[in-house]
Design a protein around this motif. Structure first.
Motif, mmCIF file in Angstrom:
data_model
loop_
_atom_site.group_PDB
_atom_site.id
_atom_site.type_symbol
_atom_site.label_atom_id
_atom_site.label_comp_id
_atom_site.label_asym_id
_atom_site.label_seq_id
_atom_site.Cartn_x
_atom_site.Cartn_y
_atom_site.Cartn_z
ATOM 1 N N ALA A 201 -12.781 -54.932 5.844
ATOM 2 C CA ALA A 201 -12.241 -56.082 4.979
ATOM 3 C C ALA A 201 -10.607 -55.784 4.955
ATOM 4 C CB ALA A 201 -12.345 -55.753 3.484
ATOM 5 N N SER A 202 -9.856 -56.662 5.553
ATOM 6 C CA SER A 202 -8.288 -56.470 6.019
ATOM 7 C C SER A 202 -7.666 -56.893 4.666
ATOM 8 C CB SER A 202 -8.146 -57.166 7.015
ATOM 9 O OG SER A 202 -8.787 -56.657 8.304
ATOM 10 N N PHE A 243 -13.592 -51.359 -4.232
ATOM 11 C CA PHE A 243 -14.506 -50.995 -3.173
ATOM 12 C C PHE A 243 -15.437 -49.838 -3.596
ATOM 13 C CE2 PHE A 243 -14.563 -47.131 -0.202
ATOM 14 C CZ PHE A 243 -15.620 -47.536 0.821
ATOM 15 N N GLU A 244 -14.788 -48.842 -4.268
ATOM 16 C CA GLU A 244 -15.726 -47.869 -4.851
ATOM 17 C C GLU A 244 -16.976 -48.382 -5.728
ATOM 18 O OE1 GLU A 244 -13.116 -43.723 -4.945
ATOM 19 O OE2 GLU A 244 -12.488 -45.046 -6.548
ATOM 20 N N LYS A 245 -16.314 -49.206 -6.716
ATOM 21 C CA LYS A 245 -17.260 -49.410 -7.626
ATOM 22 C C LYS A 245 -18.368 -50.516 -7.009
ATOM 23 C CE LYS A 245 -17.588 -53.070 -11.344
ATOM 24 N NZ LYS A 245 -16.778 -54.118 -12.124
ATOM 25 N N GLU A 246 -18.066 -51.435 -6.186
ATOM 26 C CA GLU A 246 -19.029 -52.039 -5.545
ATOM 27 C C GLU A 246 -20.125 -51.738 -4.511
ATOM 28 O OE1 GLU A 246 -19.877 -55.460 -6.535
ATOM 29 O OE2 GLU A 246 -18.100 -55.360 -7.923
ATOM 30 N N PHE A 247 -19.764 -50.479 -3.782
ATOM 31 C CA PHE A 247 -20.429 -50.018 -3.122
ATOM 32 C C PHE A 247 -21.048 -48.670 -3.518
ATOM 33 C CE2 PHE A 247 -18.335 -52.617 -0.169
ATOM 34 C CZ PHE A 247 -19.167 -53.077 0.727
ATOM 35 N N SER A 248 -20.862 -48.503 -4.891
ATOM 36 C CA SER A 248 -21.805 -47.532 -5.547
ATOM 37 C C SER A 248 -22.810 -48.401 -6.412
ATOM 38 C CB SER A 248 -20.890 -46.681 -6.642
ATOM 39 O OG SER A 248 -20.278 -47.283 -7.609
ATOM 40 N N SER A 249 -23.144 -49.735 -6.324
ATOM 41 C CA SER A 249 -23.645 -50.350 -7.219
ATOM 42 C C SER A 249 -25.417 -50.344 -6.637
ATOM 43 C CB SER A 249 -23.605 -51.789 -7.062
ATOM 44 O OG SER A 249 -23.718 -52.422 -5.658
ATOM 45 N N ALA A 258 -31.153 -48.216 3.448
ATOM 46 C CA ALA A 258 -31.953 -48.624 4.587
ATOM 47 C C ALA A 258 -31.162 -48.529 5.862
ATOM 48 C CB ALA A 258 -32.408 -49.942 4.184
ATOM 49 N N GLY A 259 -30.099 -47.668 5.693
ATOM 50 C CA GLY A 259 -29.468 -47.577 7.017
ATOM 51 C C GLY A 259 -27.725 -48.398 7.383
ATOM 52 N N ALA A 260 -27.534 -49.011 6.056
ATOM 53 C CA ALA A 260 -26.363 -50.088 6.209
ATOM 54 C C ALA A 260 -25.189 -49.203 6.174
ATOM 55 C CB ALA A 260 -26.599 -51.257 5.297
ATOM 56 N N ASN A 261 -24.130 -49.567 6.591
ATOM 57 C CA ASN A 261 -22.631 -49.073 6.491
ATOM 58 C C ASN A 261 -22.022 -49.681 5.235
ATOM 59 O OD1 ASN A 261 -22.799 -47.509 9.248
ATOM 60 N ND2 ASN A 261 -23.113 -49.306 10.002
ATOM 61 N N VAL A 262 -21.023 -49.098 4.814
ATOM 62 C CA VAL A 262 -20.220 -49.784 3.668
ATOM 63 C C VAL A 262 -19.266 -50.540 4.707
ATOM 64 C CG1 VAL A 262 -20.485 -48.014 1.912
ATOM 65 C CG2 VAL A 262 -18.612 -48.009 3.699
ATOM 66 N N GLN A 263 -18.718 -51.541 3.977
ATOM 67 C CA GLN A 263 -17.638 -52.167 4.405
ATOM 68 C C GLN A 263 -16.413 -51.469 4.230
ATOM 69 O OE1 GLN A 263 -16.356 -56.050 2.730
ATOM 70 N NE2 GLN A 263 -16.516 -57.100 4.735
ATOM 71 N N ARG A 264 -15.741 -51.068 5.091
ATOM 72 C CA ARG A 264 -14.506 -50.188 4.985
ATOM 73 C C ARG A 264 -13.293 -51.143 4.617
ATOM 74 N NH1 ARG A 264 -13.034 -46.099 9.675
ATOM 75 N NH2 ARG A 264 -13.894 -47.949 10.971
ATOM 76 N N GLU A 285 1.400 -43.905 1.249
ATOM 77 C CA GLU A 285 1.039 -44.326 0.020
ATOM 78 C C GLU A 285 -0.239 -44.904 -0.194
ATOM 79 O OE1 GLU A 285 2.767 -43.223 -2.710
ATOM 80 O OE2 GLU A 285 3.924 -42.133 -1.041
ATOM 81 N N LEU A 286 -1.189 -45.007 0.861
ATOM 82 C CA LEU A 286 -2.099 -45.634 0.932
ATOM 83 C C LEU A 286 -3.346 -44.684 1.778
ATOM 84 C CD1 LEU A 286 -1.272 -49.208 1.390
ATOM 85 C CD2 LEU A 286 -2.236 -48.295 -0.728
ATOM 86 N N VAL A 287 -3.083 -43.264 1.367
ATOM 87 C CA VAL A 287 -4.177 -42.283 2.110
ATOM 88 C C VAL A 287 -5.422 -42.285 1.139
ATOM 89 C CG1 VAL A 287 -4.539 -39.972 2.908
ATOM 90 C CG2 VAL A 287 -2.216 -41.275 3.012
ATOM 91 N N ALA A 288 -6.518 -42.686 1.955
ATOM 92 C CA ALA A 288 -7.641 -42.507 1.086
ATOM 93 C C ALA A 288 -8.905 -42.533 1.918
ATOM 94 C CB ALA A 288 -7.990 -43.818 0.096
ATOM 95 N N PRO A 289 -10.127 -41.611 1.801
ATOM 96 C CA PRO A 289 -11.017 -41.286 2.861
ATOM 97 C C PRO A 289 -11.908 -42.955 3.078
ATOM 98 C CG PRO A 289 -11.478 -40.506 0.443
ATOM 99 C CD PRO A 289 -10.276 -40.984 0.428
ATOM 100 N N GLY A 290 -12.256 -42.959 4.210
ATOM 101 C CA GLY A 290 -12.835 -44.217 4.440
ATOM 102 C C GLY A 290 -12.248 -45.375 4.646
ATOM 103 N N THR A 291 -11.034 -45.242 5.040
ATOM 104 C CA THR A 291 -9.980 -46.531 5.307
ATOM 105 C C THR A 291 -9.521 -46.553 6.534
ATOM 106 O OG1 THR A 291 -8.150 -45.303 4.474
ATOM 107 C CG2 THR A 291 -9.560 -46.653 2.672
ATOM 108 N N VAL A 292 -8.967 -47.639 6.814
ATOM 109 C CA VAL A 292 -8.474 -47.801 8.238
ATOM 110 C C VAL A 292 -7.075 -48.342 7.707
ATOM 111 C CG1 VAL A 292 -8.431 -49.307 10.268
ATOM 112 C CG2 VAL A 292 -10.506 -48.737 9.156
#
Length: 373
Positions: A201-202, A243-249, A258-264, A285-292
């Motif tokens: 998600a850009s 992102f952290e909130k929604e992908f921990s739902s 079930a094998g799906a990936n998170v949307q980075r 200033e935007l260093v965080a794990p699992g980002t592009v």
């Protein structure tokens, strides 16, 4: 001693180059950037292809001449040239794709911006681009317009990986996440292997500062001046919080189990627009794990040369980021209007670049036919 780009990668940030041309592919430059700058993917857009083909000279002239002789239309010629570049780049990145189990080694190609407000046409062209490039490590870019949201869901449901582009607001980002999860749920119902479907998600950064800072300058108070160049980073940091909130739902966990990936989350528009700002601001200033972080080459080289990577600079900053927006509202900045203006302008700019590209290719086809007579 590790390089700055190696340090960034070690923090869980994938470095993608925001540029592509045939010269980069054929000269070996792209391969060199993979080995020396830790580049693990490429993003493209109509502006990039306009620059590449418009200034590409002999790199594209042979193919354009062949297409002219075959009677190709302007759009057919663009489709052929750009998908060839993306396919060749995808082949260069295939070892990265394999080494990262499909997470990286990705090359993005965008549906025509003329279709940004046409859901059905976007879906159709996304499928066409996916089939034409015919590589598992391509991402089809779809803008996060209102019409783009159902297209994102429909394309993911077909097992096609998607780069969602032109995201500016948290509200739209929440809708993008919902569109992604809906698409993966439909892909599961359709029997697709969820592990093979990837998405980013850009979230655009520097353009937010450009628009907000312009408004702050008009307001002209000391309080407004003190908020300059804070909105872009704060907005991106709050996107990561979402992102952290929604992908921990529970909904997301059911799919990832079930094998799906998170949307980075992907940080786009990371080249600074003001000479007054540090040239690596939107990287460090935007260093965080699992980002592009998708960077223009100038920003990539600045990061390699002197980007000071000091660990995670996003998590734990959310309270301060929320305060930035409270302060912006207090001085009179309507951020909802800011993001709508930016989305509209983003689509318009890509449409203008697309039309420029059409003009360039039209002239090239006509010249090729004239030369053949």
């Amino acid at each position: 001693m590790s390089t700055h780009t190696q340090q960034l990668t070690a923090q869980g940030v994938s470095i993608w180059l925001d540029d592509l041309s045939r010269d980069r592919i054929t000269s070996g430059n792209l391969t060199e950037l993979i080995s020396t700058r830790n580049v693990s993917g490429v993003t493209t857009n109509p502006t990039i292809f306009q620059s590449a083909i418009g200034g590409g000279g002999p790199a594209y002239s042979g193919q354009i001449a062949e297409l002219a002789r075959a009677g190709a239309t302007v759009d057919e010629a663009i489709f052929a040239a750009t998908t060839d570049d993306v396919r060749d780049a995808a082949d260069i990145f295939r070892p990265v794709f394999d080494a990262t189990a499909g997470v990286d080694g990705r090359v993005s190609i965008e549906v025509s911006p003329d279709l940004a407000h046409d859901t059905d046409a976007t879906i159709a062209q996304a499928k066409e681009l996916w089939a034409k490039v015919a590589r598992p490590n391509v991402h089809i870019k779809i803008p996060a317009t209102k019409a783009g949201l159902p297209a994102i869901t429909a394309v993911l449901a077909e097992g096609i990986s998607v780069n969602v582009t032109l995201i500016f607001s948290l509200e739209r980002y929440a809708e993008v996440i919902d569109a992604y999860l809906s698409g993966i749920e439909k892909a599961q119902a359709n029997g697709h292997d969820l592990s093979g479907i990837h998405s980013v998600a850009s979230f655009f950064v520097s353009r937010v500062d450009t628009e907000v800072d312009k408004r702050l300058a008009v307001i002209g108070t000391d309080e407004a001046a003190g908020l300059a160049s804070l909105a872009g980073i704060a907005n991106a940091r709050l996107a990561y919080e979402l992102f952290e909130k929604e992908f921990s739902s529970d909904r997301a966990k059911t799919l990832t189990d079930a094998g799906a990936n998170v949307q980075r989350p992907l940080w786009a528009s990371t080249g600074v627009k003001s000479a007054d700002l540090p040239d690596t601001l939107y990287v460090t200033e935007l260093v965080a794990p699992g980002t592009v972080n998708t960077m223009p080459e100038k920003t990539l080289e600045a990061t390699f040369d002197h980007g000071a990577i000091a660990g995670d600079t996003v998590t734990g900053t959310y309270e301060a980021a929320h305060k930035v927006f409270a302060d912006l509202a207090a001085v009179g900045v309507d951020f909802d209007d800011v993001t709508q203006v930016l989305e509209d302008e983003g689509v318009e700019k890509f449409i203008a670049s697309w039309h420029d590209l059409q003009g360039t290719v039209k002239s090239a086809l006509e010249s090729a036919l004239e030369a053949a007579r």
